[in-house]
Design a protein around this motif. Structure first.
Motif, PDB file in Angstrom:
ATOM      1  N   SER A  75     -27.528 -24.290   2.582  1.00  0.00           N
ATOM      2  CA  SER A  75     -26.500 -25.158   3.160  1.00  0.00           C
ATOM      3  C   SER A  75     -26.141 -26.314   2.240  1.00  0.00           C
ATOM      4  O   SER A  75     -25.114 -26.970   2.439  1.00  0.00           O
ATOM      5  N   LEU A  76     -26.952 -26.579   1.213  1.00  0.00           N
ATOM      6  CA  LEU A  76     -26.690 -27.679   0.287  1.00  0.00           C
ATOM      7  C   LEU A  76     -26.275 -27.193  -1.095  1.00  0.00           C
ATOM      8  O   LEU A  76     -26.197 -27.982  -2.032  1.00  0.00           O
ATOM      9  N   LEU A  77     -26.007 -25.899  -1.238  1.00  0.00           N
ATOM     10  CA  LEU A  77     -25.643 -25.353  -2.540  1.00  0.00           C
ATOM     11  C   LEU A  77     -24.142 -25.070  -2.610  1.00  0.00           C
ATOM     12  O   LEU A  77     -23.536 -24.634  -1.626  1.00  0.00           O
ATOM     13  N   ASN A  78     -23.577 -25.306  -3.779  1.00  0.00           N
ATOM     14  CA  ASN A  78     -22.189 -24.950  -4.044  1.00  0.00           C
ATOM     15  C   ASN A  78     -22.132 -23.565  -4.671  1.00  0.00           C
ATOM     16  O   ASN A  78     -23.153 -22.981  -5.065  1.00  0.00           O
ATOM     17  N   ASP A  79     -20.932 -23.037  -4.781  1.00  0.00           N
ATOM     18  CA  ASP A  79     -20.768 -21.699  -5.343  1.00  0.00           C
ATOM     19  C   ASP A  79     -21.382 -21.628  -6.738  1.00  0.00           C
ATOM     20  O   ASP A  79     -21.161 -22.501  -7.586  1.00  0.00           O
ATOM     21  N   GLY A  80     -22.146 -20.569  -6.962  1.00  0.00           N
ATOM     22  CA  GLY A  80     -22.734 -20.336  -8.275  1.00  0.00           C
ATOM     23  C   GLY A  80     -24.022 -21.088  -8.532  1.00  0.00           C
ATOM     24  O   GLY A  80     -24.632 -20.915  -9.593  1.00  0.00           O
ATOM     25  N   GLU A  81     -24.468 -21.919  -7.593  1.00  0.00           N
ATOM     26  CA  GLU A  81     -25.692 -22.695  -7.794  1.00  0.00           C
ATOM     27  C   GLU A  81     -26.903 -21.954  -7.233  1.00  0.00           C
ATOM     28  O   GLU A  81     -26.801 -21.176  -6.281  1.00  0.00           O
ATOM     29  N   GLN A  82     -28.032 -22.234  -7.822  1.00  0.00           N
ATOM     30  CA  GLN A  82     -29.310 -21.719  -7.355  1.00  0.00           C
ATOM     31  C   GLN A  82     -30.292 -22.874  -7.230  1.00  0.00           C
ATOM     32  O   GLN A  82     -30.214 -23.853  -7.990  1.00  0.00           O
ATOM     33  N   ALA A  83     -31.216 -22.758  -6.283  1.00  0.00           N
ATOM     34  CA  ALA A  83     -32.256 -23.773  -6.094  1.00  0.00           C
ATOM     35  C   ALA A  83     -33.600 -23.163  -6.470  1.00  0.00           C
ATOM     36  O   ALA A  83     -34.025 -22.157  -5.894  1.00  0.00           O
ATOM     37  N   ILE A  84     -34.264 -23.771  -7.446  1.00  0.00           N
ATOM     38  CA  ILE A  84     -35.516 -23.254  -7.991  1.00  0.00           C
ATOM     39  C   ILE A  84     -36.654 -24.206  -7.631  1.00  0.00           C
ATOM     40  O   ILE A  84     -36.668 -25.358  -8.089  1.00  0.00           O
ATOM     41  N   PRO A  85     -37.613 -23.793  -6.785  1.00  0.00           N
ATOM     42  CA  PRO A  85     -38.774 -24.654  -6.534  1.00  0.00           C
ATOM     43  C   PRO A  85     -39.402 -25.065  -7.856  1.00  0.00           C
ATOM     44  O   PRO A  85     -39.558 -24.245  -8.767  1.00  0.00           O
ATOM     45  N   LEU A  86     -39.755 -26.320  -7.971  1.00  0.00           N
ATOM     46  CA  LEU A  86     -40.161 -26.841  -9.268  1.00  0.00           C
ATOM     47  C   LEU A  86     -41.406 -26.156  -9.815  1.00  0.00           C
ATOM     48  O   LEU A  86     -41.581 -26.051 -11.030  1.00  0.00           O
ATOM     49  N   LEU A 146     -34.491 -14.298  -8.229  1.00  0.00           N
ATOM     50  CA  LEU A 146     -34.571 -14.926  -6.914  1.00  0.00           C
ATOM     51  C   LEU A 146     -34.344 -16.424  -7.018  1.00  0.00           C
ATOM     52  O   LEU A 146     -34.499 -17.025  -8.082  1.00  0.00           O
ATOM     53  N   HIS A 147     -33.998 -17.028  -5.900  1.00  0.00           N
ATOM     54  CA  HIS A 147     -33.951 -18.484  -5.822  1.00  0.00           C
ATOM     55  C   HIS A 147     -34.071 -18.883  -4.360  1.00  0.00           C
ATOM     56  O   HIS A 147     -34.142 -18.034  -3.456  1.00  0.00           O
ATOM     57  N   GLY A 148     -34.116 -20.186  -4.110  1.00  0.00           N
ATOM     58  CA  GLY A 148     -34.175 -20.685  -2.743  1.00  0.00           C
ATOM     59  C   GLY A 148     -35.388 -20.194  -1.991  1.00  0.00           C
ATOM     60  O   GLY A 148     -36.498 -20.094  -2.535  1.00  0.00           O
ATOM     61  N   GLU A 149     -35.178 -19.845  -0.715  1.00  0.00           N
ATOM     62  CA  GLU A 149     -36.288 -19.428   0.141  1.00  0.00           C
ATOM     63  C   GLU A 149     -36.966 -18.171  -0.379  1.00  0.00           C
ATOM     64  O   GLU A 149     -38.187 -18.032  -0.296  1.00  0.00           O
ATOM     65  N   ALA A 150     -36.186 -17.223  -0.922  1.00  0.00           N
ATOM     66  CA  ALA A 150     -36.777 -15.975  -1.420  1.00  0.00           C
ATOM     67  C   ALA A 150     -37.742 -16.235  -2.565  1.00  0.00           C
ATOM     68  O   ALA A 150     -38.833 -15.646  -2.631  1.00  0.00           O
ATOM     69  N   LEU A 151     -37.377 -17.133  -3.479  1.00  0.00           N
ATOM     70  CA  LEU A 151     -38.269 -17.455  -4.584  1.00  0.00           C
ATOM     71  C   LEU A 151     -39.473 -18.256  -4.091  1.00  0.00           C
ATOM     72  O   LEU A 151     -40.589 -18.055  -4.562  1.00  0.00           O
ATOM     73  N   VAL A 153     -29.666 -25.460 -10.189  1.00  0.00           N
ATOM     74  CA  VAL A 153     -29.159 -25.037 -11.497  1.00  0.00           C
ATOM     75  C   VAL A 153     -27.917 -24.172 -11.314  1.00  0.00           C
ATOM     76  O   VAL A 153     -27.696 -23.577 -10.247  1.00  0.00           O
ATOM     77  N   ARG A 154     -27.113 -24.107 -12.355  1.00  0.00           N
ATOM     78  CA  ARG A 154     -26.040 -23.125 -12.461  1.00  0.00           C
ATOM     79  C   ARG A 154     -26.226 -22.424 -13.789  1.00  0.00           C
ATOM     80  O   ARG A 154     -26.191 -23.055 -14.841  1.00  0.00           O
ATOM     81  N   ASP A 155     -26.485 -21.119 -13.734  1.00  0.00           N
ATOM     82  CA  ASP A 155     -26.805 -20.343 -14.943  1.00  0.00           C
ATOM     83  C   ASP A 155     -27.983 -20.970 -15.689  1.00  0.00           C
ATOM     84  O   ASP A 155     -28.036 -20.976 -16.922  1.00  0.00           O
ATOM     85  N   GLY A 156     -28.931 -21.498 -14.944  1.00  0.00           N
ATOM     86  CA  GLY A 156     -30.134 -22.068 -15.533  1.00  0.00           C
ATOM     87  C   GLY A 156     -30.009 -23.493 -16.005  1.00  0.00           C
ATOM     88  O   GLY A 156     -31.008 -24.093 -16.414  1.00  0.00           O
ATOM     89  N   TRP A 157     -28.803 -24.076 -15.970  1.00  0.00           N
ATOM     90  CA  TRP A 157     -28.620 -25.450 -16.449  1.00  0.00           C
ATOM     91  C   TRP A 157     -28.761 -26.421 -15.274  1.00  0.00           C
ATOM     92  O   TRP A 157     -28.104 -26.258 -14.250  1.00  0.00           O
ATOM     93  N   PRO A 158     -29.611 -27.451 -15.408  1.00  0.00           N
ATOM     94  CA  PRO A 158     -29.872 -28.365 -14.290  1.00  0.00           C
ATOM     95  C   PRO A 158     -28.629 -29.131 -13.860  1.00  0.00           C
ATOM     96  O   PRO A 158     -27.871 -29.636 -14.691  1.00  0.00           O
ATOM     97  N   ALA A 170     -32.286 -32.165 -20.212  1.00  0.00           N
ATOM     98  CA  ALA A 170     -31.502 -32.136 -18.980  1.00  0.00           C
ATOM     99  C   ALA A 170     -32.397 -31.979 -17.754  1.00  0.00           C
ATOM    100  O   ALA A 170     -32.157 -32.597 -16.706  1.00  0.00           O
ATOM    101  N   THR A 171     -33.444 -31.172 -17.879  1.00  0.00           N
ATOM    102  CA  THR A 171     -34.343 -30.943 -16.751  1.00  0.00           C
ATOM    103  C   THR A 171     -35.129 -32.204 -16.403  1.00  0.00           C
ATOM    104  O   THR A 171     -35.246 -32.574 -15.231  1.00  0.00           O
ATOM    105  N   LEU A 172     -35.684 -32.857 -17.410  1.00  0.00           N
ATOM    106  CA  LEU A 172     -36.452 -34.074 -17.151  1.00  0.00           C
ATOM    107  C   LEU A 172     -35.580 -35.142 -16.491  1.00  0.00           C
ATOM    108  O   LEU A 172     -36.011 -35.808 -15.537  1.00  0.00           O
TER     109      LEU A 172
END
Length: 612
Positions: free
Chosen positions: A376-387, A144-149, A447-452, A416-418
């Motif tokens: 609306s702020l994500l590009n293809d292949g990106e995921q948003a993970i609440p911190l 999951l990511h974004g609102e679902a996560l 992230v894309r594939d987990g990379w920030p 990379a995350t920090l």
């Protein structure tokens, strides 16, 4: 100091046991004691000179002597091994009555009982919601990511002991309106005379509702006005949380609603689910549409969840101001990627223009703020993970982040995350004089594939600060339009304008480091053996590298004094227990200090003679 490239498997340590097997009663007691000790509401002393590893702490809660094995962490945060706790004559002390413990705290009886009520509610709510959550079977949150996560992060605040009190929900309200269990609900709409409605919409009413609701639902909204006998020309529409409307129309405010001519239109439109903040509602029917933030008069963690009346009409202005700062600084694209979820529209009841109605008290109770959706702020292949997902454990006994750490290596991924999380917030503070409340719920890692790839921030209407004498010449103050006089005439430290950069530093370091990244540091230590001292060393290096790369900011960074030996931080539990106390702050040792002997032990300002 280089980070290790190899990533060991998570260890069987304290954290997995706590996260996966700790009962709600045990967790509430642990977080209560950790907060009391950290905020020095209970003075304590170490039994040896081990300042970074596990050690025995002695303390006294009223007449109850206590002893526990603990680790004093960065900024003085504590981690208790509850299996070693003794309190009074009871062992194991997890059976100690909360009522007995709270009755010994340094607070008036009224505050003791209020805290106890929230603690007991937190235990009961956690037990009920956890049982329902488990009954649905195991969930792979990593998919999951974004609102679902966001909705699936059911753990609650890792520091505050009242992390799931939710006082006000009765019966099935808890299940219906909690993110852990809600299947979605429609908003309840009301008609408000326009003279009482402070409107900050992007377009005239009909065009705005067609854009937000779709043509069909906008038509049904108009039809609801006709059914209720309400003139569309004289009244505007306002969505409300169904629980909130029920409380208002069935409670003491019912007569005020009638006096104002506020009328119910009934439920309609899309279905929404609450996020982990409870007030922010995500569109289930059309996920790409806006998130709506609504006041909710329950008590949870530190406060009642209404909306600050002044902040509702100011929300779009604050977002426009922040967006203009980003647009004028290309480094927010290239070096420090930052994406803002703008709050672009708002509505709120404002009866200040007609005090004769006896309607005081509705401001902040009937309001709505529209915020752009995460997708609306994500590009293809990106995921948003609440911190706050980054420091959670999964039912499989692995950290949420383990697949990424395993794939990229702990060192590269953490570095990379920090940088992705810290530097955009730090650049906004140091270069532009704006403090952002980047706590773990407000912040998302893109992230894309987990990379920030970037930091995404939200919720600005009441969580942004600036100091007039710390704004650089190129960064103007926010423009509030017709409401400008309210802010110009207000004293510093009341709304968005602070008295100096110290307040901005406190906001940023509190939310980003002390109560946010500190949790990631704990997980990395307990899961991968990555010593917390090394973690804060990396953070310090990132900040000093930033200073070296921006020599023109030297004097501004000096004014921030972020690397001083001690820092002031907010005392959340003291605010509950001692509301009349003028100071709700304490000083903590700063692990980012530039001195060679910075330590995680707190300042020795305790009254040790009172200890056993």
């Amino acid at each position: 100091m280089a980070l290790r490239e190899q990533t060991p498997s998570p260890m069987t340590g304290l954290s997995p046991v706590i996260s996966l097997t700790e009962s709600p009663t045990q967790r509430v007691l642990r977080q209560l004691l950790e907060a009391l000790l950290f905020e020095r509401l209970i003075p304590y002393r170490p039994c040896n000179d081990n300042r970074s590893g596990w050690q025995w702490l002695s303390f006294r809660i009223g007449s109850l002597p206590g002893r526990c094995r603990a680790r004093v962490r960065g900024f003085g945060r504590l981690r208790l091994d509850m299996s070693t706790l003794t309190l009074g004559q009871e062992q194991p002390s997890t059976s100690t009555s909360l009522a007995r413990l709270v009755g010994q705290l340094p607070a008036a009886s009224t505050q003791q009982q209020a805290l106890l009520k929230e603690l007991v509610a937190t235990i009961g709510n956690t037990e009920r919601l956890d049982a329902l959550y488990r009954a649905r079977g195991p969930r792979e949150r990593r998919a999951l990511h974004g609102e679902a996560l966001d909705c699936a992060l059911h753990e609650g605040h890792p520091y505050h002991p009242c992390y799931k009190s939710r006082l006000g929900f009765q019966g099935d309200d808890l299940v219906r309106y909690s993110p852990e269990t809600s299947i979605g609900f429609r908003l309840h709409w009301v008609a408000v005379p326009r003279r009482y409605l402070d409107s900050q919409l992007l377009a005239p009413d009909l065009a705005f509702w067609q854009s937000e609701l779709g043509r069909e639902q906008a038509y049904l909204l108009r039809a609801a006005f006709h059914r209720a006998g309400v003139d569309w020309q004289h009244c505007g529409a306002l969505p409300t949380h169904p629980w909130q409307w029920q409380q208002l129309c069935q409670g003491p405010q019912a007569s005020r609603l009638s006096a104002l001519g506020i009328r119910s239109l009934g439920p309609l439109g899309d279905r929404y689910r609450p996020g982990q903040s409870l007030r922010s509602l995500f569109n289930v029917s059309r996920p790409a549409n806006a998130c709506i933030k609504l006041p909710l008069g329950i008590h949870n963690t530190s406060s009642r969840r209404h909306l600050e009346p002044h902040s509702v009409p100011s929300a779009p202005a604050i977002s426009r101001w922040l967006e203009a700062i980003l647009a004028a600084d290309s480094q927010f694209d290239a070096a420090y990627p930052l994406r803002l979820l703008p709050e672009y529209a708002s509505l709120g009841v404002n009866t200040g223009r007609d005090r004769g109605t006896g309607s005081a008290g509705l401001e902040g109770e009937l309001a709505a703020i529209w915020r752009a959706s995460i997708s609306s702020l994500l590009n293809d292949g990106e995921q948003a993970i609440p911190l706050n997902a980054l420091f959670q454990w999964q039912p499989d006994g692995m950290p949420f982040i383990h697949p990424w750490v395993e794939h990229y290596g702990l060192g590269p991924w953490l570095e990379a995350t920090l940088k992705a999380v810290i530097l955009p917030v730090w650049h906004m503070l140091a270069a532009h004089g704006v403090g952002l409340e980047a706590h773990a719920q407000n912040s998302l890692l893109v992230v894309r594939d987990g990379w920030p790839r970037a930091l995404m921030l939200r919720d600005f209407h009441d969580s942004v600060e600036y100091a007039r004498d710390y704004l650089p010449p190129a960064t103007p103050e926010p423009d509030f339009g017709p409401r400008q006089a309210l802010y110009d005439q207000a004293p510093d430290d009341q709304y968005y304008r602070m008295s100096g950069p110290e307040a901005l530093r406190e906001l940023v370091m509190d939310t980003l480091f002390i109560f946010n990244l500190s949790e990631l540091a704990l997980l990395l230590d307990e899961a991968y053996g990555f010593n917390e001292t090394r973690f804060w060393d990396r953070v310090r290096t990132i900040l000093t590298d930033y200073a070296r790369q921006h020599p023109y900011l030297t004097s501004r960074l000096h004014r921030l004094a972020w690397d001083q030996s001690t820092l002031q931080t907010e005392s959340l539990l003291r605010r509950k227990l001692q509301p009349d106390n003028q100071s709700h702050c304490l000083r903590v040792i700063n692990p980012l200090a530039s001195g060679p002997d910075s330590t995680s032990m707190p300042p020795t300002d305790h009254h040790h003679e009172r200890l056993p």
